[in-house]
Design an enzyme around this catalytic site. Structure first.
Site, PDB file in Angstrom:
ATOM      1  N   GLU A   1      -6.782   9.569  -7.312  1.00  0.00           N
ATOM      2  CA  GLU A   1      -5.914   9.821  -8.480  1.00  0.00           C
ATOM      3  C   GLU A   1      -6.728   9.815  -9.765  1.00  0.00           C
ATOM      4  O   GLU A   1      -7.502   8.868 -10.022  1.00  0.00           O
ATOM      5  CB  GLU A   1      -4.803   8.750  -8.558  1.00  0.00           C
ATOM      6  CG  GLU A   1      -3.884   8.987  -9.754  1.00  0.00           C
ATOM      7  CD  GLU A   1      -2.594   8.189  -9.734  1.00  0.00           C
ATOM      8  OE1 GLU A   1      -2.323   7.487  -8.734  1.00  0.00           O
ATOM      9  OE2 GLU A   1      -1.855   8.262 -10.734  1.00  0.00           O
TER      10      GLU A   1
ATOM     11  N   LYS B   1       0.740   2.986   2.384  1.00  0.00           N
ATOM     12  CA  LYS B   1      -0.357   3.261   1.436  1.00  0.00           C
ATOM     13  C   LYS B   1      -0.663   1.987   0.658  1.00  0.00           C
ATOM     14  O   LYS B   1       0.259   1.239   0.299  1.00  0.00           O
ATOM     15  CB  LYS B   1       0.024   4.393   0.476  1.00  0.00           C
ATOM     16  CG  LYS B   1      -1.049   4.644  -0.610  1.00  0.00           C
ATOM     17  CD  LYS B   1      -0.894   5.994  -1.296  1.00  0.00           C
ATOM     18  CE  LYS B   1       0.121   6.047  -2.393  1.00  0.00           C
ATOM     19  NZ  LYS B   1      -0.120   5.102  -3.517  1.00  0.00           N
TER      20      LYS B   1
ATOM     21  N   ASP C   1       4.699   3.224   0.108  1.00  0.00           N
ATOM     22  CA  ASP C   1       3.768   2.404  -0.666  1.00  0.00           C
ATOM     23  C   ASP C   1       4.008   0.920  -0.432  1.00  0.00           C
ATOM     24  O   ASP C   1       5.156   0.457  -0.440  1.00  0.00           O
ATOM     25  CB  ASP C   1       3.974   2.671  -2.164  1.00  0.00           C
ATOM     26  CG  ASP C   1       2.840   3.456  -2.764  1.00  0.00           C
ATOM     27  OD1 ASP C   1       1.701   3.355  -2.263  1.00  0.00           O
ATOM     28  OD2 ASP C   1       3.090   4.183  -3.749  1.00  0.00           O
TER      29      ASP C   1
ATOM     30  N   ASP D   1       5.532   4.015  -5.028  1.00  0.00           N
ATOM     31  CA  ASP D   1       6.120   2.989  -5.896  1.00  0.00           C
ATOM     32  C   ASP D   1       6.270   3.536  -7.322  1.00  0.00           C
ATOM     33  O   ASP D   1       6.799   2.857  -8.203  1.00  0.00           O
ATOM     34  CB  ASP D   1       5.336   1.670  -5.852  1.00  0.00           C
ATOM     35  CG  ASP D   1       3.910   1.807  -6.346  1.00  0.00           C
ATOM     36  OD1 ASP D   1       3.463   2.948  -6.588  1.00  0.00           O
ATOM     37  OD2 ASP D   1       3.232   0.767  -6.480  1.00  0.00           O
ATOM     38  N   SER D   2       5.855   4.803  -7.528  1.00  0.00           N
ATOM     39  CA  SER D   2       6.199   5.496  -8.776  1.00  0.00           C
ATOM     40  C   SER D   2       7.709   5.547  -8.941  1.00  0.00           C
ATOM     41  O   SER D   2       8.200   5.868 -10.018  1.00  0.00           O
ATOM     42  CB  SER D   2       5.616   6.914  -8.778  1.00  0.00           C
ATOM     43  OG  SER D   2       5.985   7.606  -7.603  1.00  0.00           O
TER      44      SER D   2
ATOM     45  N   GLU E   1      -3.285   0.528  -2.585  1.00  0.00           N
ATOM     46  CA  GLU E   1      -4.219   0.859  -3.663  1.00  0.00           C
ATOM     47  C   GLU E   1      -5.416  -0.091  -3.622  1.00  0.00           C
ATOM     48  O   GLU E   1      -5.226  -1.304  -3.441  1.00  0.00           O
ATOM     49  CB  GLU E   1      -3.526   0.713  -5.024  1.00  0.00           C
ATOM     50  CG  GLU E   1      -2.410   1.719  -5.232  1.00  0.00           C
ATOM     51  CD  GLU E   1      -1.766   1.603  -6.611  1.00  0.00           C
ATOM     52  OE1 GLU E   1      -2.261   0.840  -7.471  1.00  0.00           O
ATOM     53  OE2 GLU E   1      -0.751   2.281  -6.826  1.00  0.00           O
TER      54      GLU E   1
HETATM   55  O1  KIV Z   1       3.416   6.062  -6.270  1.00  0.00           O
HETATM   56  C1  KIV Z   1       3.054   7.253  -6.239  1.00  0.00           C
HETATM   57  O2  KIV Z   1       3.834   8.186  -6.438  1.00  0.00           O
HETATM   58  C2  KIV Z   1       1.644   7.525  -5.957  1.00  0.00           C
HETATM   59  C3  KIV Z   1       1.165   8.921  -6.144  1.00  0.00           C
HETATM   60  C4  KIV Z   1       0.980   9.204  -7.577  1.00  0.00           C
HETATM   61  C5  KIV Z   1      -0.050   9.206  -5.350  1.00  0.00           C
HETATM   62  O3  KIV Z   1       0.922   6.641  -5.630  1.00  0.00           O
END
Ligand code: KIV
Length: 286
Positions: A186, A117, A87, A48-49, A119
């Site tokens: 992270e 994924k 994500d 989600d970056s 968090e």
């Molecule tokens: O969203 C993302 O790119 C991430 C990485 C920094 C692990 O969660």
């Protein structure tokens, strides 16, 4: 040539046992995914970056499940043979198991991800457990968790106090028990990351967490300086400066068009005389 087989979560565990580092890189669209797959990356993360590096937000919080599905589909088209993790966006896995499952289903069925994924630590163990029981592999993510940036008070290194280190270890062990197949660490101090990696039987994948993690992940746009204003980050190694290359190329294109030096004869398509005669009439001026 035989098509590459995507990595499996069983093989990832074996890689940890064999001390073979796991490589993971983010990608958000078709061309980046295709190039990452060509490099033989073990895992692609549709992070989600993308909110920051592709959509121009100042955090990951505005990213929606529709954004994630859209980008994950494009990544799958570019990387048909790579294990893809997508994500779960902000607040999509905190209300109820059934709400969480709806979005997990979308990432897997519409986005064609292999895994999701999430968090967080102990507080999301219930959701991790439910996904795993439904057959969905889950990658955990602890340490600096950007979706909680306001709670954490900024993008700070984690694991700097004994209490913090103990909490990270506890979260990691809880996620492992809940069935996560690996955990992203992270911005965690390297000794704490090393200790957690030793205590887990599942792999850790570090970003800003030192060399002792079982794998490493970085953000595609960071590695390539593919951004209008690149900001140095201590934990990133840059391998190219695509931002400068693109900027210079665009400036040169503007110059060439303004000066009429592009297109040249070699870029143009030429019509036969019969066509010219039909347009201009016989005896056209050379
Ligand atoms: O969203 C993302 O790119 C991430 C990485 C920094 C692990 O969660």
């Amino acid at each position: 040539m035989k098509a590459k087989q995507p990595l499996s979560i069983v093989k990832m565990k074996q890689m940890k046992v064999n001390k073979e580092p796991i490589t993971m890189m983010t990608a958000y669209d078709y061309p980046s995914a295709a190039l990452v797959e060509e490099a033989d990356m073990d895992i692609i993360l549709v992070g989600d970056s993308l909110g920051n590096v592709v959509l121009g937000y100042d955090s990951t919080l505005p990213v929606t499940i529709d954004d994630m599905v859209y980008h994950t589909r494009a990544v799958r088209r570019g990387a048909p043979h790579t294990f893809i993790v997508a994500d779960m966006p902000f607040m999509t896995y905190h209300s109820s198991v059934s709400e969480t499952m709806k979005d997990v289903r979308r990432l897997m069925q519409e986005g064609h991800a292999n895994a999701v994924k999430m968090e967080g630590g102990s507080e999301i163990a219930l959701m991790v457990d439910a996904c795993v029981k439904a057959g969905v592999p889950v990658l955990g993510h602890i340490g600096l968790t950007p979706q909680s940036v306001h709670q954490l008070g900024g993008y700070r290194v984690q694991g700097k106090t004994p209490e913090d280190a103990a909490r990270l270890l506890d979260d990691a062990l809880t996620l492992e028990r809940a069935g996560a197949f690996a955990i992203v660490l992270e911005l965690v101090t390297d000794q704490v990351a090393a200790y957690i990696s030793e205590r887990l039987s599942i792999p850790t994948i570090g970003i800003g967490a030192g060399a002792s993690c079982d794998g490493q992940v970085l953000v595609f746009h960071d590695v390539l300086k593919y951004t209008p204003a690149y900001r140095e980050k201590r934990f990133v190694k840059t391998y190219a400066d695509i931002g400068s290359t693109i900027r210079e190329s665009m400036q040169n294109y503007v110059k060439d068009v303004k000066q009429r030096s592009f297109p040249a004869q070699s870029h143009a398509f030429h019509a036969d005389d019969v066509v010219l005669d039909s347009l201009y009439g016989h005896g056209k001026v050379e």
